[in-house]
Enzyme design. Structure first.
Site, short mmCIF file in Angstrom:
data_model
loop_
_atom_site.label_atom_id
_atom_site.label_comp_id
_atom_site.label_asym_id
_atom_site.label_seq_id
_atom_site.Cartn_x
_atom_site.Cartn_y
_atom_site.Cartn_z
N ASP A 493 0.95 -1.19 -0.01
CA ASP A 493 -0.02 -0.09 -0.12
C ASP A 493 0.98 1.21 0.14
O ASP A 493 2.07 1.16 0.19
CB ASP A 493 -0.96 -0.18 1.24
CG ASP A 493 -2.12 0.92 1.36
OD1 ASP A 493 -2.36 1.61 0.45
OD2 ASP A 493 -2.45 1.28 2.45
N GLU A 496 2.86 5.01 -4.05
CA GLU A 496 2.85 6.02 -5.07
C GLU A 496 3.96 6.67 -5.43
O GLU A 496 4.67 6.93 -6.43
CB GLU A 496 1.58 7.07 -5.05
CG GLU A 496 0.21 6.31 -4.90
CD GLU A 496 -0.18 5.51 -3.83
OE1 GLU A 496 0.29 5.89 -2.66
OE2 GLU A 496 -0.65 4.37 -4.00
N ASP A 569 -8.96 4.51 -2.07
CA ASP A 569 -9.94 4.93 -1.02
C ASP A 569 -11.01 5.67 -1.51
O ASP A 569 -11.12 6.80 -1.29
CB ASP A 569 -9.08 5.79 -0.01
CG ASP A 569 -7.83 5.22 0.63
OD1 ASP A 569 -7.82 4.02 0.70
OD2 ASP A 569 -6.96 5.97 1.25
C1 NOJ Z 1 -4.61 3.50 2.73
C2 NOJ Z 1 -5.15 2.42 1.87
O1 NOJ Z 1 -5.95 2.67 0.67
C3 NOJ Z 1 -6.26 1.73 2.72
O2 NOJ Z 1 -6.87 0.49 2.09
C4 NOJ Z 1 -5.39 1.01 3.94
O3 NOJ Z 1 -6.75 0.71 4.98
C5 NOJ Z 1 -4.97 2.40 4.85
N1 NOJ Z 1 -3.93 2.90 3.94
C6 NOJ Z 1 -4.21 1.92 6.01
O4 NOJ Z 1 -3.08 0.82 5.79
#
Ligand code: NOJ
Length: 894
Positions: A493, A496, A569
Site C-alpha cells: 500500500d 505511489e 480509498d
Molecule cells: C490506505 C489504503 O488505501 C487503505 O486501504 C488502508 O486501509 C490504509 N492505507 C491503512 O493502511
C-alpha cells in the site's frame, strides 16, 4: 464532504492523509500549476524537419535525424521500427546527449522482435517504408516533419500532424526566461523544485482517423469512454494517494497505464506511450467534412496529445485491427496477466484494522456460522509493532504462526500489509540494515531522504535499484520474516509513494534514486518496482514453485504480471459504487485484469442496501475484497440482520459456484490477453450502441452483467446487444432476443446476469466454505443454445496454486461443443497431464425446444440412456446423475 477527524495515532499525524474536499483543493496541483504542460501548450509549433538523407535501414528498422532549422538545438534521432506482432514503435531521443535520458526498464518483457523494413518510395520531400506483406506503410514527410501510418493505402494514424513535436534538450534563453519569468520556477506552497538534474519535457500529437471512441489511460474516477478535454482538464498520469477522490475527474490517482485504445466498428488501435514521468494527455473528438465529388462526408477523428515532463518519446502504435489483437499485441510487449492462485479469486475479508488474534478468529468463525464462503483474512498496518513492517504487535498478535495455522486448518490464508516506507528508527535492526546497505532514496543534497508516513519520520526504500529489490525480496524468506508461514501473502500500500509531509502527498521530484536518476524520471514506476520486489520475494520463498499473490495500490504498465490492484480509498456512497465499474473496465482494457474495488466503499458507512448491492457487484468483479476504513463501523455481513446476511450469502455463494468459469477466463487472460471483464464493445465491436455503455460488461464471452448501482430500484434497463443474439436470464433460464433494451424487474436479492446464446458456462454446485473445499464439488455445465442450436465453451483446471501447469504441463483444458444435438467433450489441442479427480454431474441445456428421444451418453464403455427432466415451457433440458470424470471424452446426444 465533511471535514474529517481521526483519533490521534501514536505516530504520523493521520490528518495529513485524510482530508476534506476543501483541504484537497490546496493539496494537489491544479493543471495551471503544472509548468511544463502550460509551457508546452503556450508554445508555437516547433516545425521539426526530417533529414531524409540520413536514413539508415538495418535488420531492426529505420533511423533518421530530425532537426529544427534556425535553432541551436542539436539533432534528434528518430527510429521507426515494425514489431513482428503487428505494432509499430516510434522513438525520438537526442542524437548526442550530454547525459543519457531515462529509459523505462522492466516494463517491456524483453526487446521486441523487429521486422526488416524496405523503402517503397523516395522523393526529396517524402519517403515511404513498408514491411512484411506490405499491408501497412509509413509515410515520412520531411518538412514539416510528419509521419503517417497507412493500412491498405488508407491513413489510419498521423503523428505530428500540426508540427507540435516537443523535445526540449536544454533550456534555450527564451525558455530560461520563461522559467525565471512569469511561469516559474515551480514553487508550490513552501516547496521548490529546482529541476537541477532532470531532462526536459517531450511530447507529440497524434491524429486517429475515423475514430470517435477512445478508452484506457487509467487511473481516473471517470467514464469508460475518455472525454474530450478541449474545455476540461487533461488526463493526468501521475501516481498519487488521493483519499476519497473526486469522481468524474481526470486527476491522477494511484497508478497509471499510458495506453489508450481507440475503437470503431471495423478497427481497434492502441497507442502505448512508454514514459514513467508525469504525463498529461489531451483528447479532442473532431468531425471533419470531406468533399467526395458532389457529396460531402463527415468523418470523425480523435486528436490525442501527449506531454511528459522528462524522458524520451517511445510510442507504440498497436495496429490491431481487432480488439483481441490489440490486447495480444500489448501483452506481447508488457506481459500477460499472472495466473492467480485459485484462493485469490475467492472472497477476501479486510478491515483497517482487525484488533487482535481473538478478533480475527471470531470473524473467521462468523463466516462459517453464517455459511458465507471466504478464503483470505487481511491484516492492515496495526498488526505491526509501531508500523514497522515485517514485525508483529507483541500485545495483540503474539502468536502469528498459530493464527496462520488456525486459518490453514480451514484451508484459508492470511494477507499482511507491507508499505514502502520504513520507520526511521535507529533501534530497529531492519531499518539499520537498510540504511547501512544504502537501500534508501536520497534527497537532492545526497543525504538519506526522510518523509512522513504512518510510522512518523520514515525513509523510503529505493525499489528502482535491483540490489534493493533483491534485499527486500529476501525479507520475505520464512527464515527472515519471523512469524510468517507459507500461507501468508502480501499487500503493498502507499506506494505511489505516499509521503504526508510533501506537496501532493508524494516524494519530491528531485529526490535521487540509484544511478543518480531524479525521482521525476520514474515516479510512476515506483509502486510497480515495489510490487515486483514483493512478487519476487514470495516466488523465491517457495523456491519458484508457488504462484505469489500480491495486491498493490500503485501500478504501471506491466503490473499485470505481478498480481492484483484495487481502486483505493473510495467512499461508501452509490456514486462510488457506480464509478467502480468504468474504473475496473478501464483497467481491464489496459491489461490490468486482476482488479477490484473495496466492497462497501472504504470510508464512511454504507447503508444495508448499498452494502448488499456492493457485494453483488463485487462478486461479479475480478478481485473481490470487503474493506473499510478505521473510522467506519464494523460491517461483517451478518451485522445487519437476516435479510442482508442472506442476500450477501447468496452473492458470495454464487461467486464460488462460478469460480470454474472465472478461473477459465483468467487462464485465457494469462495466455491470450483477453480481459476477464470486458466492455460490451469488445464482444460486439460492430454494435455502435455498445460503445458508450459503462454500467454493464461481459465476464468472458458468455456472461453479460449489469450490477444494480442505484437505491430503491425495482427495475433495471439492460441493453442486450446484437439483433441475431439470444440471451438467457441466468436466474430463470428465460430467453430474450438481442438488439434491444430490456426492462428487468429486480428485488434486493437479484442482479441482472444473462448468458449469451452460443456459449457454455462451467460451475460447481453445492456449498463450500472456501475455494479448497469447492474443488471437491461436482461440475454443472450450462449450455445456452444460439438460434442454430450451437454452443461452445471451455473449462481450464490445474492444481490451483503451483507452477506445475507451466513447468510440467499439469493442466487440463476441456472443449465442449454442441452441434446438431450432440454435445461433445474433448481435450484441447494443447494437451495437458492434469487429472482433476472430480465429476461432472449435470448439464443444463437452455433454449432446447423439444426432446424426441431419450438423451443418451456415449463413452468408451458404450451408449447409455441418461436421467433427464424437460421443461417445455422454459425450453430447458436438464441431464443429471452423469457421474463422469471431468477429464474424459464423451458425447451426449439430446
Ligand atoms: C490506505 C489504503 O488505501 C487503505 O486501504 C488502508 O486501509 C490504509 N492505507 C491503512 O493502511
Amino acid at each position: 464532504m465533511a471535514g474529517s477527524v481521526l483519533e490521534k495515532n501514536d505516530s504520523a499525524n493521520p490528518l495529513e492523509s485524510i482530508m476534506s474536499d476543501n483541504d484537497k483543493k490546496g493539496k494537489f496541483n491544479r493543471i495551471q500549476d503544472i509548468l511544463f504542460y502550460k509551457r508546452q501548450r503556450a508554445k508555437p509549433a516547433s516545425k521539426f524537419c526530417a533529414l531524409l538523407d540520413t536514413l539508415v535501414l538495418t535488420e531492426r528498422g529505420a533511423s533518421l535525424e530530425l532537426c529544427e532549422p534556425h535553432c541551436q538545438q542539436k539533432c534528434l534521432c528518430l527510429q521507426i521500427r515494425a514489431i513482428q506482432n503487428g505494432s509499430l514503435r516510434v522513438t525520438v531521443d537526442e542524437l548526442e546527449p550530454i547525459k543519457a535520458r531515462y529509459k523505462v526498464a522492466h516494463v517491456l518483457t524483453g526487446e521486441p522482435k523487429y521486422e526488416k523494413m524496405r523503402i517503397t518510395r523516395k522523393r526529396e520531400d517524402c519517403m515511404s517504408l513498408t514491411w512484411g506483406p506490405g499491408q501497412y506503410q509509413v509515410h515520412v514527410s520531411a518538412s514539416p516533419f510528419c509521419l503517417e501510418v497507412l493500412c491498405e493505402e488508407v491513413v489510419i494514424v498521423t503523428l505530428n500532424p500540426k508540427g507540435r513535436l516537443c523535445f526540449e534538450t536544454r533550456p534555450s534563453s527564451s525558455q530560461q526566461q520563461d522559467e525565471e519569468g512569469p511561469l516559474g520556477p515551480w514553487i508550490f506552497q513552501q516547496f521548490e523544485d529546482i529541476m537541477a538534474n532532470s531532462s526536459r519535457p517531450v511530447g507529440i500529437d497524434l491524429c486517429l482517423h475515423g475514430f470517435s471512441h477512445v478508452y484506457g489511460l487509467p487511473e481516473h474516477a471517470d467514464s469508460l469512454q475518455l472525454k474530450d478535454t478541449s474545455a476540461r482538464d487533461p488526463y493526468r498520469l501521475y501516481n498519487l494517494d488521493v483519499f476519497a477522490y473526486e469522481i468524474n475527474s481526470r486527476l491522477g490517482l494511484y497508478g497509471s497505464v499510458p495506453l489508450l485504445v481507440a475503437h470503431k466498428p471495423d478497427t481497434t488501435l492502441g497507442v502505448f506511450w512508454l514514459n514513467a514521468s508525469e504525463t498529461l494527455v489531451d483528447l479532442k473528438y473532431v468531425s471533419k467534412h470531406q468533399e467526395q465529388g458532389e457529396r460531402s462526408r463527415v468523418t470523425p477523428q480523435t486528436d490525442v496529445s501527449w506531454v511528459s515532463e522528462s524522458g524520451r518519446i517511445d510510442c507504440f502504435i498497436l495496429l490491431g485491427p481487432s480488439p483481441a489483437q490489440v490486447f495480444s499485441q500489448y501483452a506481447q510487449l508488457t506481459g500477460y496477466q499472472a495466473l492467480p492462485p485459485m484462493f485469490s479469486l475467492g472472497y477476501h475479508q479486510c478491515r483497517w484494522s482487525y484488533e487482535d488474534e481473538e478478533d480475527v478468529k471470531s470473524v473467521d468463525a462468523g463466516f462459517d456460522l453464517h455459511a458465507i464462503p471466504y478464503d483470505v483474512f487481511w491484516l492492515d498496518i496495526d498488526h505491526t509493532e509501531g508500523k514497522r513492517y515485517f514485525t508483529w504487535d507483541s500485545k495483540h498478535f503474539p502468536s502469528p504462526v498459530d493464527l496462520q495455522r488456525h486459518l490453514q486448518t480451514k484451508k484459508r490464508k492470511l494477507v499482511v500489509i507491507s508499505d514502502p516506507h520504513f520507520k526511521a528508527d535507529p533501534e530497529w535492526p531492519l531499518f539499520c540494515e537498510a540504511r547501512d546497505g544504502d537501500h534508501f532514496v536520497r534527497s537532492r543534497d545526497c543525504r538519506v531522504y526522510h518523509g512522513t508516513c504512518w510510522p512518523g519520520d520514515s525513509c523510503y526504500l529505493d525499489f528502482s535499484s535491483s540490489r534493493t529489490r533483491s534485499w527486500y525480496s529476501r525479507q520475505f524468506l520464512l527464515a527472515n520474516y519471523k512469524g510468517s508461514t507459507e500461507s501468508l501473502f502480501v499487500w503493498n500500500d502507499m506506494n505511489e509513494p505516499s509521503v504526508f509531509s510533501e506537496p501532493e502527498k508524494t516524494m519530491p521530484k528531485d529526490a535521487i534514486h540509484c544511478g543518480g536518476w531524479e525521482h521525476r524520471e520514474l515516479h510512476n514506476l515506483y509502486g510497480f518496482f515495489q510490487h515486483l520486489a514483493t512478487f519476487e520475494g514470495l516466488l523465491t520463498r517457495s523456491g519458484g514453485l508457488e504462484r505469489p499473490f500480491v495486491l498493490s495500490r500503485s501500478f504501471f504498465a506491466g503490473s499485470q504480471r505481478l498480481g492484483a490492484i484495487w481502486t483505493g480509498d473510495s467512499v461508501a456512497t452509490w456514486d462510488y459504487l457506480k464509478i467502480s465499474i468504468p474504473m475496473l473496465l478501464s483497467l481491464s482494457v489496459t491489461g490490468i485484469h486482476f482488479c477490484g474495488a473495496d466492497v462497501g466503499g472504504f470510508w464512511r458507512d454504507p447503508d444495508p442496501e448499498l452494502l448488499v448491492r456492493w457485494y453483488q457487484a463485487g462478486a461479479l468483479q475480478p478481485f473481490f475484497r470487503g474493506h473499510s476504513d478505521k473510522r467506519s463501523m464494523r460491517r461483517e455481513p451478518w451485522l445487519f440482520g437476516d435479510v442482508v446476511t442472506s442476500a450477501v450469502r447468496a452473492a458470495v455463494q454464487q461467486r464460488y459456484c462460478l469460480l470454474p468459469y472465472w478461473y477459465t477466463v483468467f487462464h485465457q487472460a494469462h495466455t491470450s490477453a483477453m480481459p476477464p471483464i470486458r466492455p460490451l464493445w469488445v464482444e460486439f465491436p460492430k454494435e455502435t450502441e455498445t460503445f458508450t455503455v459503462d454500467n454493464q460488461y461481459m465476464i468472458g464471452s458468455a456472461l453479460l452483467v449489469c450490477p444494480v448501482t442505484d437505491p430503491g430500484v425495482t427495475e433495471v434497463k439492460v441493453l442486450l446487444p446484437g439483433s441475431d443474439e439470444l440471451w438467457y436470464d441466468v436466474s430463470s433460464g428465460e430467453p430474450h432476443s438481442g438488439g434491444r433494451t430490456l426492462a428487468l424487474p429486480v428485488t434486493l436479492e437479484s442482479v441482472p446476469v444473462f448468458q449469451r446464446g452460443g456459449t457454455l458456462v462451467p460451475r460447481r454446485g453445492g456449498c463450500s466454505s472456501c475455494t479448497a473445499d469447492l474443488q471437491l464439488l461436482p461440475f454443472t455445465l450450462t449450455v445456452a443454445l444460439d438460434r442454430k442450436g450451437f454452443a461452445d465453451g471451455e473449462l481450464y483446471l490445474d492444481d490451483g496454486h503451483s507452477f506445475s501447469y507451466r513447468d510440467k504441463k499439469e493442466f487440463c483444458i476441456r472443449h465442449f461443443t454442441i452441434k446438431a444435438g450432440r454435445l461433445t467433450s474433448r481435450s484441447a489441442a494443447e494437451g495437458g497431464l492434469f487429472i482433476p479427480g472430480c465429476k461432472l454431474q449435470r448439464v443444463i441445456f437452455l433454449g432446447q425446444k423439444s426432446t424426441n428421444r431419450r438423451p443418451t451418453l456415449k463413452t468408451d464403455a458404450g451408449n447409455v440412456p441418461v436421467t433427464f427432466q424437460f421443461e417445455p415451457k422454459q425450453s430447458m433440458l436438464t441431464i443429471t446423475d452423469l457421474d463422469l470424470d471431468i477429464h474424459t471424452d464423451w458425447e451426449i446426444i439430446i
